[in-house]
Write a protein that holds these residues in place. Structure first.
Motif, PDB file in Angstrom:
ATOM      1  N   SER A 264       0.830  -1.205   0.000  1.00  0.00           N
ATOM      2  CA  SER A 264       0.000   0.000   0.000  1.00  0.00           C
ATOM      3  C   SER A 264       0.868   1.258   0.000  1.00  0.00           C
ATOM      4  N   LEU A 265       1.975   1.239   0.733  1.00  0.00           N
ATOM      5  CA  LEU A 265       2.900   2.372   0.720  1.00  0.00           C
ATOM      6  C   LEU A 265       3.544   2.515  -0.655  1.00  0.00           C
ATOM      7  N   ALA A 266       3.999   1.405  -1.224  1.00  0.00           N
ATOM      8  CA  ALA A 266       4.624   1.447  -2.546  1.00  0.00           C
ATOM      9  C   ALA A 266       3.655   1.979  -3.600  1.00  0.00           C
ATOM     10  N   GLU A 267       2.393   1.578  -3.500  1.00  0.00           N
ATOM     11  CA  GLU A 267       1.381   2.056  -4.452  1.00  0.00           C
ATOM     12  C   GLU A 267       1.203   3.567  -4.351  1.00  0.00           C
ATOM     13  N   LYS A 268       1.230   4.107  -3.128  1.00  0.00           N
ATOM     14  CA  LYS A 268       1.111   5.556  -2.943  1.00  0.00           C
ATOM     15  C   LYS A 268       2.290   6.296  -3.576  1.00  0.00           C
ATOM     16  N   LEU A 269       3.405   5.605  -3.718  1.00  0.00           N
ATOM     17  CA  LEU A 269       4.598   6.199  -4.318  1.00  0.00           C
ATOM     18  C   LEU A 269       4.727   5.839  -5.806  1.00  0.00           C
ATOM     19  N   GLY A 270       3.667   5.265  -6.374  1.00  0.00           N
ATOM     20  CA  GLY A 270       3.659   4.952  -7.799  1.00  0.00           C
ATOM     21  C   GLY A 270       4.179   3.579  -8.148  1.00  0.00           C
ATOM     22  N   GLY A 271       4.431   2.751  -7.155  1.00  0.00           N
ATOM     23  CA  GLY A 271       4.950   1.404  -7.403  1.00  0.00           C
ATOM     24  C   GLY A 271       3.908   0.353  -7.083  1.00  0.00           C
ATOM     25  N   GLY A 272       4.364  -0.785  -6.619  1.00  0.00           N
ATOM     26  CA  GLY A 272       3.456  -1.872  -6.282  1.00  0.00           C
ATOM     27  C   GLY A 272       4.214  -3.076  -5.793  1.00  0.00           C
ATOM     28  N   GLY A 273       3.512  -4.180  -5.704  1.00  0.00           N
ATOM     29  CA  GLY A 273       4.140  -5.419  -5.262  1.00  0.00           C
ATOM     30  C   GLY A 273       3.197  -6.249  -4.430  1.00  0.00           C
TER      31      GLY A 273
ATOM     32  N   LEU B  22       3.979  -8.120   1.510  1.00  0.00           N
ATOM     33  CA  LEU B  22       5.203  -8.111   2.318  1.00  0.00           C
ATOM     34  C   LEU B  22       6.456  -7.744   1.528  1.00  0.00           C
ATOM     35  N   ALA B  23       6.317  -7.545   0.224  1.00  0.00           N
ATOM     36  CA  ALA B  23       7.473  -7.211  -0.613  1.00  0.00           C
ATOM     37  C   ALA B  23       7.015  -6.320  -1.755  1.00  0.00           C
ATOM     38  N   ALA B  24       7.528  -5.101  -1.786  1.00  0.00           N
ATOM     39  CA  ALA B  24       7.077  -4.154  -2.802  1.00  0.00           C
ATOM     40  C   ALA B  24       8.214  -3.202  -3.169  1.00  0.00           C
ATOM     41  N   GLY B  25       7.974  -2.422  -4.207  1.00  0.00           N
ATOM     42  CA  GLY B  25       8.989  -1.476  -4.650  1.00  0.00           C
ATOM     43  C   GLY B  25       8.378  -0.288  -5.357  1.00  0.00           C
ATOM     44  N   PHE B  26       9.208   0.718  -5.591  1.00  0.00           N
ATOM     45  CA  PHE B  26       8.751   1.936  -6.254  1.00  0.00           C
ATOM     46  C   PHE B  26       9.956   2.678  -6.817  1.00  0.00           C
ATOM     47  N   GLU B  27       9.689   3.630  -7.700  1.00  0.00           N
ATOM     48  CA  GLU B  27      10.692   4.564  -8.205  1.00  0.00           C
ATOM     49  C   GLU B  27      10.121   5.957  -8.086  1.00  0.00           C
ATOM     50  N   ILE B  28      10.934   6.877  -7.598  1.00  0.00           N
ATOM     51  CA  ILE B  28      10.504   8.271  -7.484  1.00  0.00           C
ATOM     52  C   ILE B  28      11.609   9.187  -7.982  1.00  0.00           C
ATOM     53  N   LYS B  29      11.205  10.367  -8.405  1.00  0.00           N
ATOM     54  CA  LYS B  29      12.184  11.368  -8.817  1.00  0.00           C
ATOM     55  C   LYS B  29      12.526  12.219  -7.613  1.00  0.00           C
ATOM     56  N   GLY B  30      13.786  12.584  -7.520  1.00  0.00           N
ATOM     57  CA  GLY B  30      14.227  13.431  -6.416  1.00  0.00           C
ATOM     58  C   GLY B  30      15.683  13.186  -6.102  1.00  0.00           C
ATOM     59  N   LYS B  31      16.190  13.956  -5.171  1.00  0.00           N
ATOM     60  CA  LYS B  31      17.583  13.811  -4.750  1.00  0.00           C
ATOM     61  C   LYS B  31      17.619  13.030  -3.447  1.00  0.00           C
ATOM     62  N   MET B  32      18.579  12.152  -3.342  1.00  0.00           N
ATOM     63  CA  MET B  32      18.674  11.271  -2.177  1.00  0.00           C
ATOM     64  C   MET B  32      18.732  12.080  -0.876  1.00  0.00           C
ATOM     65  N   GLU B  33      19.501  13.155  -0.838  1.00  0.00           N
ATOM     66  CA  GLU B  33      19.639  13.924   0.408  1.00  0.00           C
ATOM     67  C   GLU B  33      18.296  14.532   0.833  1.00  0.00           C
ATOM     68  N   ASN B  34      17.439  14.876  -0.110  1.00  0.00           N
ATOM     69  CA  ASN B  34      16.127  15.428   0.230  1.00  0.00           C
ATOM     70  C   ASN B  34      15.210  14.337   0.794  1.00  0.00           C
ATOM     71  N   ILE B  35      15.301  13.143   0.259  1.00  0.00           N
ATOM     72  CA  ILE B  35      14.458  12.042   0.712  1.00  0.00           C
ATOM     73  C   ILE B  35      14.902  11.574   2.093  1.00  0.00           C
ATOM     74  N   ILE B  36      16.186  11.484   2.306  1.00  0.00           N
ATOM     75  CA  ILE B  36      16.698  11.031   3.594  1.00  0.00           C
ATOM     76  C   ILE B  36      16.308  12.017   4.687  1.00  0.00           C
TER      77      ILE B  36
END
Length: 192
Positions: A164-173, A176-190
């Motif tokens: 459900s979290l991955a889906e909110k970020l445009g991914g899926g799975g 218990l196992a999911a993934g996503f891809e997002i645009k942005g800079k790593m330092e901003n996400i961290i």
């Protein structure tokens, strides 16, 4: 979802569902099919470590194992790593962050980390599942910058719904196992 979709959120894996379809339709399962199905079940359950493993899962796995005779081929190709990958994991493990309060373990790797360490995406295969096996983990997350400005995330959990979290970020799975891809800079996400 089409009329032909088969969804079973309780199933350990897609391969468990496919195995049940084969049984229901009385389709023969040869050694090659059994090898593929058992590989899917083993990899999706992290060798039966997750809470979605049921007696039915183990029964199906046992029947498939009887057809192939040994787990050696699956273990060799799905769970073993070369020395280079283990060295990369060592460097990555040194960077993990753990939030014991919420049970989150995170490895975040920038594009610069990737260049310095000399790893590719294949070297990360299995890392999120490995992190999820730690005692502190309710959810494991591996973030890595595939290229500048494009971040891939991999989520694993022992019992929480990460799909459900991955889906909110445009991914899926799976649950218990999911993934996503997002645009942005790593330092901003961290920092977020």
């Amino acid at each position: 979802i089409s009329d032909n979709s088969i969804i079973d959120p309780q199933a350990s894996s897609t391969c468990e569902i496919i195995s049940l379809i084969f049984q229901k339709l009385n389709w023969p399962v040869n050694k090659d099919i059994a090898l593929c199905l058992l590989t899917g079940i083993l990899t999706d359950t992290k060798s039966f470590c997750y809470s979605n493993v049921t007696p039915q899962t183990l029964k199906i796995a046992g029947e498939l194992l009887a057809r192939i005779g040994s787990l050696n081929k699956i273990i060799k190709h799905s769970f073993s790593h070369n020395a280079h990958t283990l060295k990369i994991w060592g460097l990555i493990l040194d960077k993990i962050e753990v939030d014991k309060k919420i049970g989150l373990i995170v490895a975040a790797l920038s594009f610069e980390d990737r260049q310095k360490m000399g790893f590719d995406e294949q070297d990360l295969a299995g890392l999120t599942g490995f992190l999820n096996l730690t005692q502190e983990s309710k959810v494991a997350l591996v973030l890595f910058e595939k290229e500048p400005g494009l971040i891939k995330g991999s989520l694993r959990s022992k019992e929480l719904d990460v799909a459900s979290l991955a889906e909110k970020l445009g991914g899926g799975g799976h649950r218990l196992a999911a993934g996503f891809e997002i645009k942005g800079k790593m330092e901003n996400i961290i920092m977020a």
